[in-house]
Design a protein around this motif. Structure first.
Motif, PDB file in Angstrom:
ATOM      1  N   ASP A 212      -2.523   0.526  -8.323  1.00  0.00           N
ATOM      2  CA  ASP A 212      -2.676  -0.437  -7.227  1.00  0.00           C
ATOM      3  C   ASP A 212      -3.632  -1.574  -7.548  1.00  0.00           C
ATOM      4  OD1 ASP A 212      -0.827   0.887  -5.766  1.00  0.00           O
ATOM      5  OD2 ASP A 212      -2.171   1.531  -4.156  1.00  0.00           O
ATOM      6  N   LEU A 213      -3.867  -1.831  -8.822  1.00  0.00           N
ATOM      7  CA  LEU A 213      -4.573  -3.060  -9.180  1.00  0.00           C
ATOM      8  C   LEU A 213      -3.656  -4.263  -9.024  1.00  0.00           C
ATOM      9  CD1 LEU A 213      -6.663  -1.935 -12.279  1.00  0.00           C
ATOM     10  CD2 LEU A 213      -7.505  -2.548 -10.001  1.00  0.00           C
ATOM     11  N   CYS A 214      -2.364  -4.012  -8.868  1.00  0.00           N
ATOM     12  CA  CYS A 214      -1.408  -5.101  -8.631  1.00  0.00           C
ATOM     13  C   CYS A 214      -0.489  -4.730  -7.476  1.00  0.00           C
ATOM     14  CB  CYS A 214      -0.589  -5.377  -9.886  1.00  0.00           C
ATOM     15  SG  CYS A 214       0.624  -6.707  -9.688  1.00  0.00           S
ATOM     16  N   PHE A 215      -0.478  -5.577  -6.462  1.00  0.00           N
ATOM     17  CA  PHE A 215       0.432  -5.467  -5.322  1.00  0.00           C
ATOM     18  C   PHE A 215       1.322  -6.706  -5.295  1.00  0.00           C
ATOM     19  CE2 PHE A 215      -2.741  -2.533  -3.842  1.00  0.00           C
ATOM     20  CZ  PHE A 215      -2.199  -1.776  -2.813  1.00  0.00           C
ATOM     21  N   ILE A 216       2.592  -6.510  -4.997  1.00  0.00           N
ATOM     22  CA  ILE A 216       3.511  -7.612  -4.726  1.00  0.00           C
ATOM     23  C   ILE A 216       4.275  -7.257  -3.460  1.00  0.00           C
ATOM     24  CG2 ILE A 216       5.430  -9.000  -5.614  1.00  0.00           C
ATOM     25  CD1 ILE A 216       4.664  -8.106  -8.421  1.00  0.00           C
ATOM     26  N   ASP A 217       4.429  -8.226  -2.565  1.00  0.00           N
ATOM     27  CA  ASP A 217       5.172  -8.028  -1.320  1.00  0.00           C
ATOM     28  C   ASP A 217       4.361  -7.241  -0.289  1.00  0.00           C
ATOM     29  OD1 ASP A 217       7.338  -8.385   0.360  1.00  0.00           O
ATOM     30  OD2 ASP A 217       8.410  -6.620  -0.353  1.00  0.00           O
ATOM     31  N   HIS A 218       3.894  -6.058  -0.630  1.00  0.00           N
ATOM     32  CA  HIS A 218       3.031  -5.227   0.220  1.00  0.00           C
ATOM     33  C   HIS A 218       1.607  -5.774   0.123  1.00  0.00           C
ATOM     34  CE1 HIS A 218       0.495  -1.827   1.298  1.00  0.00           C
ATOM     35  NE2 HIS A 218       1.491  -0.988   1.437  1.00  0.00           N
ATOM     36  N   LEU A 219       0.967  -6.066   1.260  1.00  0.00           N
ATOM     37  CA  LEU A 219      -0.384  -6.618   1.231  1.00  0.00           C
ATOM     38  C   LEU A 219      -1.334  -5.706   0.464  1.00  0.00           C
ATOM     39  CD1 LEU A 219      -2.018  -9.080   2.520  1.00  0.00           C
ATOM     40  CD2 LEU A 219      -2.956  -7.350   4.058  1.00  0.00           C
ATOM     41  N   PRO A 220      -2.163  -6.253  -0.449  1.00  0.00           N
ATOM     42  CA  PRO A 220      -3.164  -5.413  -1.125  1.00  0.00           C
ATOM     43  C   PRO A 220      -4.081  -4.740  -0.113  1.00  0.00           C
ATOM     44  CG  PRO A 220      -3.029  -7.580  -2.158  1.00  0.00           C
ATOM     45  CD  PRO A 220      -2.214  -7.654  -0.900  1.00  0.00           C
ATOM     46  N   THR A 221      -4.511  -3.541  -0.426  1.00  0.00           N
ATOM     47  CA  THR A 221      -5.454  -2.818   0.430  1.00  0.00           C
ATOM     48  C   THR A 221      -6.730  -2.577  -0.359  1.00  0.00           C
ATOM     49  OG1 THR A 221      -4.567  -0.654  -0.248  1.00  0.00           O
ATOM     50  CG2 THR A 221      -3.577  -1.697   1.679  1.00  0.00           C
ATOM     51  N   MET A 222      -7.856  -2.790   0.282  1.00  0.00           N
ATOM     52  CA  MET A 222      -9.130  -2.755  -0.399  1.00  0.00           C
ATOM     53  C   MET A 222      -9.937  -1.528  -0.034  1.00  0.00           C
ATOM     54  SD  MET A 222     -11.567  -6.037  -0.959  1.00  0.00           S
ATOM     55  CE  MET A 222     -10.662  -6.746   0.368  1.00  0.00           C
ATOM     56  N   ASP A 223     -10.290  -0.755  -1.064  1.00  0.00           N
ATOM     57  CA  ASP A 223     -11.087   0.447  -0.863  1.00  0.00           C
ATOM     58  C   ASP A 223     -12.181   0.519  -1.924  1.00  0.00           C
ATOM     59  OD1 ASP A 223     -11.683   2.658   0.603  1.00  0.00           O
ATOM     60  OD2 ASP A 223      -9.944   3.834   0.008  1.00  0.00           O
ATOM     61  N   TRP A 298       3.387 -11.726   3.107  1.00  0.00           N
ATOM     62  CA  TRP A 298       3.167 -10.303   2.859  1.00  0.00           C
ATOM     63  C   TRP A 298       3.790  -9.418   3.936  1.00  0.00           C
ATOM     64  CZ3 TRP A 298       1.053  -9.222  -1.721  1.00  0.00           C
ATOM     65  CH2 TRP A 298       0.261 -10.201  -2.333  1.00  0.00           C
ATOM     66  N   ARG A 299       4.265  -8.264   3.510  1.00  0.00           N
ATOM     67  CA  ARG A 299       4.598  -7.204   4.449  1.00  0.00           C
ATOM     68  C   ARG A 299       3.324  -6.412   4.747  1.00  0.00           C
ATOM     69  NH1 ARG A 299      10.550  -4.757   2.976  1.00  0.00           N
ATOM     70  NH2 ARG A 299      11.417  -6.630   2.030  1.00  0.00           N
ATOM     71  N   LEU A 300       3.281  -5.782   5.904  1.00  0.00           N
ATOM     72  CA  LEU A 300       2.149  -4.969   6.352  1.00  0.00           C
ATOM     73  C   LEU A 300       0.858  -5.776   6.474  1.00  0.00           C
ATOM     74  CD1 LEU A 300       2.834  -1.731   4.260  1.00  0.00           C
ATOM     75  CD2 LEU A 300       3.595  -2.281   6.567  1.00  0.00           C
ATOM     76  N   PHE A 301       0.983  -7.063   6.710  1.00  0.00           N
ATOM     77  CA  PHE A 301      -0.200  -7.906   6.871  1.00  0.00           C
ATOM     78  C   PHE A 301      -1.031  -7.462   8.066  1.00  0.00           C
ATOM     79  CE2 PHE A 301      -2.594 -11.545   8.396  1.00  0.00           C
ATOM     80  CZ  PHE A 301      -3.095 -12.109   7.234  1.00  0.00           C
ATOM     81  N   ASP A 302      -0.396  -7.245   9.210  1.00  0.00           N
ATOM     82  CA  ASP A 302      -1.132  -6.864  10.410  1.00  0.00           C
ATOM     83  C   ASP A 302      -1.770  -5.481  10.273  1.00  0.00           C
ATOM     84  OD1 ASP A 302      -0.522  -9.242  11.676  1.00  0.00           O
ATOM     85  OD2 ASP A 302       1.276  -8.450  12.640  1.00  0.00           O
ATOM     86  N   GLU A 303      -1.159  -4.618   9.500  1.00  0.00           N
ATOM     87  CA  GLU A 303      -1.692  -3.267   9.332  1.00  0.00           C
ATOM     88  C   GLU A 303      -2.964  -3.251   8.478  1.00  0.00           C
ATOM     89  OE1 GLU A 303       2.560  -2.777  10.451  1.00  0.00           O
ATOM     90  OE2 GLU A 303       1.441  -4.120   9.144  1.00  0.00           O
ATOM     91  N   TYR A 304      -3.101  -4.195   7.530  1.00  0.00           N
ATOM     92  CA  TYR A 304      -4.195  -4.084   6.566  1.00  0.00           C
ATOM     93  C   TYR A 304      -5.141  -5.280   6.464  1.00  0.00           C
ATOM     94  CZ  TYR A 304      -1.972   0.133   4.691  1.00  0.00           C
ATOM     95  OH  TYR A 304      -1.454   1.382   4.540  1.00  0.00           O
ATOM     96  N   ASN A 305      -4.734  -6.451   6.910  1.00  0.00           N
ATOM     97  CA  ASN A 305      -5.583  -7.613   6.643  1.00  0.00           C
ATOM     98  C   ASN A 305      -6.942  -7.536   7.328  1.00  0.00           C
ATOM     99  OD1 ASN A 305      -5.953 -10.419   5.552  1.00  0.00           O
ATOM    100  ND2 ASN A 305      -6.198 -10.823   7.737  1.00  0.00           N
ATOM    101  N   GLU A 306      -6.976  -7.103   8.575  1.00  0.00           N
ATOM    102  CA  GLU A 306      -8.259  -7.051   9.271  1.00  0.00           C
ATOM    103  C   GLU A 306      -9.197  -6.024   8.615  1.00  0.00           C
ATOM    104  OE1 GLU A 306      -9.847  -6.406  13.838  1.00  0.00           O
ATOM    105  OE2 GLU A 306      -7.962  -7.510  13.485  1.00  0.00           O
ATOM    106  N   ARG A 307      -8.652  -4.936   8.157  1.00  0.00           N
ATOM    107  CA  ARG A 307      -9.453  -3.954   7.431  1.00  0.00           C
ATOM    108  C   ARG A 307     -10.008  -4.570   6.141  1.00  0.00           C
ATOM    109  NH1 ARG A 307      -6.955   1.482   4.574  1.00  0.00           N
ATOM    110  NH2 ARG A 307      -8.619   1.732   3.047  1.00  0.00           N
TER     111      ARG A 307
END
Length: 319
Positions: A212-223, A298-307
């Motif tokens: 997951d150092l590279c995401f395409i289409d699916h919004l990157p998630t930061m942990d 991006w897909r899943l933008f609303d699910e992950y961007n605020e996080r």
């Protein structure tokens, strides 16, 4: 962006149409009572499955990330086991449809459930589980939480056989694994997506599994670390790969072009958060507006961007 189907990839430049598994080979796997995961052989001996860009659920069986395997002259290495033991077993069926060679290594690219919940499927294969030196600590810290929290979204049936299985072979810097006249270079990275990211580079085909150092289409998630991730993009792009299997996104993807959409998102997120900090905007307000210009991309933008924005604010306000 056209997303490859589960049966083939499209012929565009280096991309080419390929049946996932031959009818005879697929029949071999199914005759053993297992349904094979549909994989694509995009380079000789390099196979990958393209996950669905969704949240993990019972409907998609947790099959949301890209997983794959590499076949050498003596053995097979698997890169990530998927989001359930059922997916792990289907991946083994895919391997057995094309090769009877022993599965020597199961490489976990990082700690997240969609990549490691299938590990228990490999317990009887004799495979050595390989991971970043920080992966055991991360799994010890979060494993029980993952098992509890995903029971509701995946359901009791899919979760019944899931176990947290830490690696026994740890990678601290760079190390080479031999599959028999086929060598894989594993590299442990500093905190980025997580603090236990690992990449796998097949020297023969020059195919790179990025985790997951590279995401395409699916919004990157930061942990892990936004700054760390952004800084290491420069090192990542210097890897002399021909094609890449991102953690999420089309299989295969061009390299290093695969990193560009992610880079743009990070730069936008960092710029917006830094401006909010400079303007004295409270975190609770800043995270609602950060990187909103990236929403259409991006897909899943609303699910992950605020996080992501919350983590970025906490990191950047002290720089």
């Amino acid at each position: 962006m056209i997303h490859p189907t589960r049966r083939s990839v499209l012929k565009t430049g280096a991309f080419f149409t390929c049946c996932c598994l031959g009818q005879f080979s697929l029949a071999r796997a199914q005759s053993a009572g297992r349904v094979a995961l549909p994989v694509t052989e995009f380079e000789d001996g390099v196979f990958a499955f393209s996950g669905i860009p969704e949240m993990m659920s019972a409907n998609n069986r947790g099959e949301i990330c890209n997983v794959g395997f590499i076949v050498g002259e003596e053995a097979v290495a698997v890169v990530d086991s998927g989001g359930s033991v059922a997916e792990g077993r289907a991946l083994i069926a895919s391997i057995r449809a094309v090769s009877d060679k022993p599965i020597r290594y199961l490489i976990n690219t990082h700690m997240h459930p969609d990549h490691i919940f299938g590990n228990a499927a490999f317990e009887d294969t004799g495979a050595t589980v390989v991971g970043h030196q920080s992966l055991p600590r991360a799994l010890a810290s979060r494993g029980d939480y993952y098992l509890r929290s995903f029971r509701e979204s995946l359901g009791a049936s899919l979760m019944a056989d899931v176990k947290i299985i830490p690696p026994t072979k740890l990678i601290a810097g760079e190390e080479t694994l031999d599959l028999g006249k086929r060598q894989l270079t594993l590299k442990a990275w500093k905190p980025a997506h997580t603090d236990n990211d690992l990449t796998v580079f097949d020297q023969q085909s020059q195919a790179l599994f990025t985790g997951d150092l590279c995401f395409i289409d699916h919004l990157p998630t930061m942990d892990g670390s936004l700054r760390g991730w952004m800084e290491q993009l420069e090192t990542l792009k210097t890897i002399n790969a021909k094609l890449a299997v991102p953690g999420h996104g089309p299989v295969p993807s061009k390299w290093p072009e695969a990193l560009e959409v992610e880079r743009r998102y990070f730069e936008t997120l960092a710029r917006d958060i830094r401006k909010s900090i400079a303007d004295g905007v409270p975190m609770a307000e800043a995270v609602k507006t950060a990187a909103q210009s990236e929403r259409p991309n991006w897909r899943l933008f609303d699910e992950y961007n605020e996080r992501n924005a919350t983590a970025a604010f906490a990191e950047l306000e002290w720089e």
